[in-house]
Design a protein around this motif. Structure first.
Motif, PDB file in Angstrom:
ATOM      1  N   ASP A 301      16.528  33.880  32.369  1.00  0.00           N
ATOM      2  CA  ASP A 301      17.680  34.610  31.703  1.00  0.00           C
ATOM      3  C   ASP A 301      17.829  36.238  32.627  1.00  0.00           C
ATOM      4  OD1 ASP A 301      18.371  32.846  30.039  1.00  0.00           O
ATOM      5  OD2 ASP A 301      16.932  33.693  28.260  1.00  0.00           O
ATOM      6  N   ARG A 302      16.942  36.304  33.411  1.00  0.00           N
ATOM      7  CA  ARG A 302      17.137  37.543  34.211  1.00  0.00           C
ATOM      8  C   ARG A 302      17.610  37.087  35.693  1.00  0.00           C
ATOM      9  NH1 ARG A 302      11.989  38.994  31.521  1.00  0.00           N
ATOM     10  NH2 ARG A 302      10.916  38.251  33.440  1.00  0.00           N
ATOM     11  N   VAL A 303      18.012  36.188  35.866  1.00  0.00           N
ATOM     12  CA  VAL A 303      18.841  35.630  37.269  1.00  0.00           C
ATOM     13  C   VAL A 303      20.250  36.003  37.000  1.00  0.00           C
ATOM     14  CG1 VAL A 303      19.281  33.732  38.714  1.00  0.00           C
ATOM     15  CG2 VAL A 303      16.956  33.908  37.786  1.00  0.00           C
ATOM     16  N   ARG A 304      20.927  36.601  37.950  1.00  0.00           N
ATOM     17  CA  ARG A 304      22.110  37.001  37.982  1.00  0.00           C
ATOM     18  C   ARG A 304      23.095  35.581  38.171  1.00  0.00           C
ATOM     19  NH1 ARG A 304      20.807  37.510  43.572  1.00  0.00           N
ATOM     20  NH2 ARG A 304      22.241  36.972  45.024  1.00  0.00           N
ATOM     21  N   LEU A 305      24.073  35.551  37.408  1.00  0.00           N
ATOM     22  CA  LEU A 305      25.058  34.586  37.038  1.00  0.00           C
ATOM     23  C   LEU A 305      25.353  33.913  38.659  1.00  0.00           C
ATOM     24  CD1 LEU A 305      26.647  32.712  35.516  1.00  0.00           C
ATOM     25  CD2 LEU A 305      28.598  34.502  35.617  1.00  0.00           C
ATOM     26  N   SER A 306      25.582  34.366  39.640  1.00  0.00           N
ATOM     27  CA  SER A 306      25.958  33.874  40.822  1.00  0.00           C
ATOM     28  C   SER A 306      24.888  33.023  41.370  1.00  0.00           C
ATOM     29  CB  SER A 306      26.659  34.799  41.958  1.00  0.00           C
ATOM     30  OG  SER A 306      25.405  35.909  42.093  1.00  0.00           O
ATOM     31  N   GLU A 307      23.521  33.497  41.173  1.00  0.00           N
ATOM     32  CA  GLU A 307      22.332  32.528  41.494  1.00  0.00           C
ATOM     33  C   GLU A 307      22.269  31.668  40.841  1.00  0.00           C
ATOM     34  OE1 GLU A 307      20.601  33.054  44.205  1.00  0.00           O
ATOM     35  OE2 GLU A 307      18.985  32.050  43.840  1.00  0.00           O
ATOM     36  N   GLN A 308      22.222  31.792  39.492  1.00  0.00           N
ATOM     37  CA  GLN A 308      22.359  30.520  38.479  1.00  0.00           C
ATOM     38  C   GLN A 308      23.180  29.507  38.962  1.00  0.00           C
ATOM     39  OE1 GLN A 308      22.367  31.275  34.401  1.00  0.00           O
ATOM     40  NE2 GLN A 308      20.920  33.034  34.356  1.00  0.00           N
ATOM     41  N   ASP A 309      24.350  29.612  39.081  1.00  0.00           N
ATOM     42  CA  ASP A 309      25.386  28.831  39.873  1.00  0.00           C
ATOM     43  C   ASP A 309      25.042  28.082  40.953  1.00  0.00           C
ATOM     44  OD1 ASP A 309      26.835  29.443  37.290  1.00  0.00           O
ATOM     45  OD2 ASP A 309      28.543  30.694  38.509  1.00  0.00           O
ATOM     46  N   ALA A 310      24.588  29.029  41.875  1.00  0.00           N
ATOM     47  CA  ALA A 310      24.175  28.145  43.226  1.00  0.00           C
ATOM     48  C   ALA A 310      22.908  27.350  43.067  1.00  0.00           C
ATOM     49  CB  ALA A 310      23.508  29.531  44.078  1.00  0.00           C
ATOM     50  N   ILE A 311      21.898  27.843  42.206  1.00  0.00           N
ATOM     51  CA  ILE A 311      20.875  26.989  41.808  1.00  0.00           C
ATOM     52  C   ILE A 311      20.978  25.597  41.374  1.00  0.00           C
ATOM     53  CG2 ILE A 311      18.759  26.749  40.588  1.00  0.00           C
ATOM     54  CD1 ILE A 311      18.313  29.565  40.678  1.00  0.00           C
ATOM     55  N   ILE A 312      22.276  25.667  40.636  1.00  0.00           N
ATOM     56  CA  ILE A 312      22.532  24.387  39.827  1.00  0.00           C
ATOM     57  C   ILE A 312      23.604  23.609  40.870  1.00  0.00           C
ATOM     58  CG2 ILE A 312      23.861  23.455  38.173  1.00  0.00           C
ATOM     59  CD1 ILE A 312      20.968  24.558  37.226  1.00  0.00           C
ATOM     60  N   GLY A 313      24.379  24.375  41.751  1.00  0.00           N
ATOM     61  CA  GLY A 313      25.501  23.913  42.065  1.00  0.00           C
ATOM     62  C   GLY A 313      26.707  23.556  41.333  1.00  0.00           C
ATOM     63  N   ARG A 314      26.787  23.868  40.321  1.00  0.00           N
ATOM     64  CA  ARG A 314      27.899  24.196  39.507  1.00  0.00           C
ATOM     65  C   ARG A 314      28.192  25.446  38.930  1.00  0.00           C
ATOM     66  NH1 ARG A 314      29.746  18.811  37.902  1.00  0.00           N
ATOM     67  NH2 ARG A 314      28.455  17.235  38.725  1.00  0.00           N
ATOM     68  N   ASP A 315      29.145  25.718  38.205  1.00  0.00           N
ATOM     69  CA  ASP A 315      29.562  26.944  37.440  1.00  0.00           C
ATOM     70  C   ASP A 315      29.332  26.960  36.051  1.00  0.00           C
ATOM     71  OD1 ASP A 315      32.479  25.848  36.865  1.00  0.00           O
ATOM     72  OD2 ASP A 315      32.264  27.570  35.665  1.00  0.00           O
ATOM     73  N   LYS A 316      28.473  28.015  35.643  1.00  0.00           N
ATOM     74  CA  LYS A 316      27.959  27.917  34.312  1.00  0.00           C
ATOM     75  C   LYS A 316      29.015  27.626  33.103  1.00  0.00           C
ATOM     76  CE  LYS A 316      24.269  30.012  31.520  1.00  0.00           C
ATOM     77  NZ  LYS A 316      23.446  31.062  31.732  1.00  0.00           N
ATOM     78  N   GLY A 317      30.367  28.152  33.183  1.00  0.00           N
ATOM     79  CA  GLY A 317      31.183  27.940  32.018  1.00  0.00           C
ATOM     80  C   GLY A 317      31.783  26.700  32.141  1.00  0.00           C
ATOM     81  N   GLU A 318      32.345  26.021  32.821  1.00  0.00           N
ATOM     82  CA  GLU A 318      33.009  24.950  32.986  1.00  0.00           C
ATOM     83  C   GLU A 318      32.072  23.596  33.647  1.00  0.00           C
ATOM     84  OE1 GLU A 318      35.826  23.922  32.471  1.00  0.00           O
ATOM     85  OE2 GLU A 318      35.638  21.789  33.117  1.00  0.00           O
ATOM     86  N   GLY A 319      31.305  23.899  34.173  1.00  0.00           N
ATOM     87  CA  GLY A 319      30.304  22.846  34.868  1.00  0.00           C
ATOM     88  C   GLY A 319      31.278  22.224  35.886  1.00  0.00           C
ATOM     89  N   ALA A 320      32.000  22.670  36.563  1.00  0.00           N
ATOM     90  CA  ALA A 320      32.702  22.297  37.689  1.00  0.00           C
ATOM     91  C   ALA A 320      31.810  22.445  39.095  1.00  0.00           C
ATOM     92  CB  ALA A 320      33.671  22.861  37.976  1.00  0.00           C
ATOM     93  N   PRO A 321      31.813  21.520  40.070  1.00  0.00           N
ATOM     94  CA  PRO A 321      30.948  21.923  41.136  1.00  0.00           C
ATOM     95  C   PRO A 321      31.695  22.678  41.829  1.00  0.00           C
ATOM     96  CG  PRO A 321      32.596  19.897  41.451  1.00  0.00           C
ATOM     97  CD  PRO A 321      32.392  20.241  39.817  1.00  0.00           C
ATOM     98  N   LEU A 322      30.863  23.605  42.531  1.00  0.00           N
ATOM     99  CA  LEU A 322      31.098  24.736  43.306  1.00  0.00           C
ATOM    100  C   LEU A 322      32.148  24.492  44.485  1.00  0.00           C
ATOM    101  CD1 LEU A 322      27.774  27.009  43.352  1.00  0.00           C
ATOM    102  CD2 LEU A 322      29.722  27.092  41.680  1.00  0.00           C
ATOM    103  N   SER A 323      32.286  23.502  44.606  1.00  0.00           N
ATOM    104  CA  SER A 323      33.674  23.216  45.769  1.00  0.00           C
ATOM    105  C   SER A 323      34.780  23.093  44.801  1.00  0.00           C
ATOM    106  CB  SER A 323      33.143  21.547  46.335  1.00  0.00           C
ATOM    107  OG  SER A 323      32.852  20.672  45.356  1.00  0.00           O
ATOM    108  N   GLY A 324      34.666  23.218  43.696  1.00  0.00           N
ATOM    109  CA  GLY A 324      36.063  23.617  43.020  1.00  0.00           C
ATOM    110  C   GLY A 324      36.647  22.303  42.262  1.00  0.00           C
ATOM    111  N   GLY A 325      37.597  22.446  41.174  1.00  0.00           N
ATOM    112  CA  GLY A 325      38.093  21.517  40.231  1.00  0.00           C
ATOM    113  C   GLY A 325      37.325  21.721  39.115  1.00  0.00           C
TER     114      GLY A 325
END
Lengths: 438, 438
Positions: A301-325
């Motif tokens: 919970d102390r990890v910044r959002l961009s890093e959370q997204d990068a660790i998963i490879g998807r964005d937290k809100g939508e769950g879309a891959p970081l390559s888009g869509g």
């Protein structure tokens, strides 16, 4: 062996007053189909007049009654229910092959009833003799079937324990059914790992799942003993396209790319043991891997959002891959960001686990979130109770090894583990795992 | 103190990009009524374009959104939800009155949002700066409010700990707010008892309740620390006549004679602190007693049905008193059976706890079943997480003493305990317990 009634609406047999909690082996395999929703089970001879001993069935719950009998066990591709009670059992000392078979028969009978919203036996909680303990513990009276499925399986130790073939089945052991190898970062607790047998009870009402495990545990008395158990809520996968993708306790959608029940080709390739696979008794079965994965949620919970997204490879809100869509867009691992770096980092979870980088390997996931209170530091003891079904345990082993460089490992600890052979579905008149003893 | 917006449909304030997890004190008391179900919270300045940061609201869940603000706190007479996450907190060393007030203000703000199905702050899980940790942990995104209520209260130690008045409130302590006396058979564990503050989160989705406690715990960082916590399922009471009476893990209906939300006379007499009671700041409040009651379910399950019925004083199937009738028939303690003995045994639970034998004393119960895994003997660690609200803790004490000869005591162990003052409901623009600091 008693011939199973063929009519789906056959009334449940009356075991007679005074028979309580003892062998139901003559009755296992009772064929109660989903069409039996309207059954009113008659009170046993010793019942108080006027007391209905059947569990009431909510009218609108009829749709969530799943067949117990079938080609495959229920609870694997069944639409994932909201709640889990998982239990691992060890056979007790001085039990033999007959005890094991009898236990599986008794469990089959009880499971075939409870999954249909019925009590554990015909006399149930209040239909037996008042001078005997009730067969059914009673806390599910009045509750609907609630989509209950009960799934059973056999651990490596059932086949051979310390070199001893206790049940005369060592020769039937699937070659791949061995204790999982150690993985980097494992912190496994023996009292949350392994077990001769597992029971997975899933339901949309936790009381129904707990009732199932409690009563199966009670039926096992003197033969098998609960080794460890786990309650789970908030499924972390989906097995049908109509189920919204749930979120795990990292706050991310989990199970977006899971194998769906409708994808029979993928199930045949990745989940069900084929008739051409060894051993023959496992055809139509699967293998379950359970991993209790503690999440260091306060740290996460102390990890910044961009890093959370990068660790998963998807964005937290939508769950879309970081390559888009959107959530269901295929990840494009060749896409780059403005700086020319990979849009989906090479160390991201989604890439490390993706079939494209794992020889097409896939597994069917069926996990749940858990919270087991808190530790002395005031942190929630929480995480993911990972469950996956696959045609061979090797699929899990290879994928888990591929995750050895997963940055997510900094935020998780694998504290429990188990692997079990999951025999095929039960035919009316038979019992779970019967093929192993043929 | 910021004036609270008066319009029920006011958009949530934007805390601005980069503000994450820090003080929300300027914003507490935001008045978001149940009519705000349709609010779409705008993304903060730093949010990824196109990402909705509000939690989606299921259309059919609108009915289960409860006001946070009101004369009384929600979660007491609110129709009992299916799931509980209860948490007890201790204030940390070197905190002062301002820290306590600030914590209560921050908790009020977060609770006023989460109970309406909103994220913990305006920027939530994904609406803040990508370079900062999100305000909201995110696992409730996409879930409805699910009837979430969050109830707060103050333990005896908050007012005075080892003789020290840490927060300048010792003079405001209600006379009756003292650690409960020891009861026969108590086996209380310090790490499941007491606490300076409690948070009771109830919801129809366990993930929503867990999300609330997790985020409140996170907000408390550096000021208060989770002391112990408990998940519960399967409510064991009802507060409206339309709720079916649930069953506890002894398999019996529990809560048949509970005080209903519609019985305002009984609530005023037995549950709500009157304005004529001391202290004034508690008027409209109540007192909570929590008791973690482990049930020896395997032992209970071996008791014959007639004995189970006699111990409870009701029949297991219907829940009717043993003097006859149905569940809601008043017990007739003068009725005798064929042998001339009392139909409802003098030692039965229903008789020992009945107002008729306790000077008319009543309490409002709001408990849950729990299962915390199993012990080394393979027995489920299960029982009843008893919660009761009353106008004075003395009501519980007297009733519990009346149960000292309860045969049921052979099958239970009280392992956790706590008592807290529950301040009245919060007014928009104020915070929970504000009267204590006036």
């Amino acid at each position: 062996m008693t011939e199973a009634p063929s009519a789906a609406d056959a009334p449940a047999p009356d075991e007679g007053a005074g028979v309580s909690g003892v062998s139901r082996r003559g009755l296992f395999g009772l064929a109660i189909g989903a069409g039996a929703a309207g059954i009113a089970i008659g009170a046993g001879a010793g019942a108080t007049a006027g007391v209905a001993v059947g569990r009431a069935r909510a009218e609108d719950a009829a749709a969530s009654v799943y067949d117990f009998f079938g080609a495959h066990q229920a609870g694997i591709t069944t639409p994932v229910q909201d709640h889990l009670h998982f239990a691992s059992f060890d056979m007790m000392a001085r039990t033999g092959r007959d005890d094991l078979v009898a236990l599986l028969q008794d469990w089959t009978y009880a499971a075939s009833r409870m999954t249909q919203g019925l009590e554990v036996s015909a006399t149930g909680a209040v239909g037996g003799s008042p001078e005997a303990p009730p067969d059914d513990t009673g806390e599910a009276q009045g509750l609907a079937a609630s989509g209950l499925t009960i799934t059973f399986g056999f651990g490596p130790t059932l086949f051979e324990l310390d070199g001893v073939d206790r049940y005369g089945i060592a020769a039937q052991r699937p070659v791949g059914l061995v204790k999982l190898p150690s993985f980097l970062g494992d912190d496994l607790q023996p009292d949350e790992s392994g077990g001769d047998l597992f029971v997975q009870a899933c339901a949309d009402d936790p009381q129904v799942a707990v009732h199932a495990v409690r009563n199966l545990s009670r039926i096992a008395f003197g033969r098998a003993r609960l080794r460890w158990s786990q309650l789970g809520f908030g499924r972390t996968s989906r097995t049908t396209a109509s189920q919204a993708t749930p979120r795990n306790l990292f706050g991310f959608k989990d199970g977006t790319a899971n194998i769906l029940a409708s994808d029979s080709a993928a199930l045949d390739e990745h989940v069900w043991v084929a008739s051409s696979d060894d051993p023959v008794w496992m055809a139509g079965g699967s293998y379950l891997v359970a991993r209790k994965i503690a999440m260091l949620i306060e740290t996460w919970d102390r990890v910044r959002l961009s890093e959370q997204d990068a660790i998963i490879g998807r964005d937290k809100g939508e769950g879309a891959p970081l390559s888009g869509g959107d959530e269901f867009t295929d990840p494009d691992f060749t896409a780059t960001d403005a700086s020319g770096a990979a849009a989906i980092p090479a160390t991201s979870h989604v890439r490390l686990a993706h079939p494209e980088f794992n020889d097409g390997l896939r597994i069917l996931r069926r996990g749940y979130n858990y919270v087991d209170g808190n530790n002395d530091l005031g942190r929630l003891d929480a995480g993911l109770f990972f469950l996956s079904y696959q045609r061979s345990p090797e699929q899990f082993v290879r994928l888990q090894r591929a995750l050895s460089t997963d940055v997510m490992n900094e935020y998780i600890r694998h504290v429990g583990s188990g692997v079990w052979a999951v025999p095929p579905g039960v035919q009316p008149g038979s019992f779970v795992g019967a093929g192993l003893f043929a």
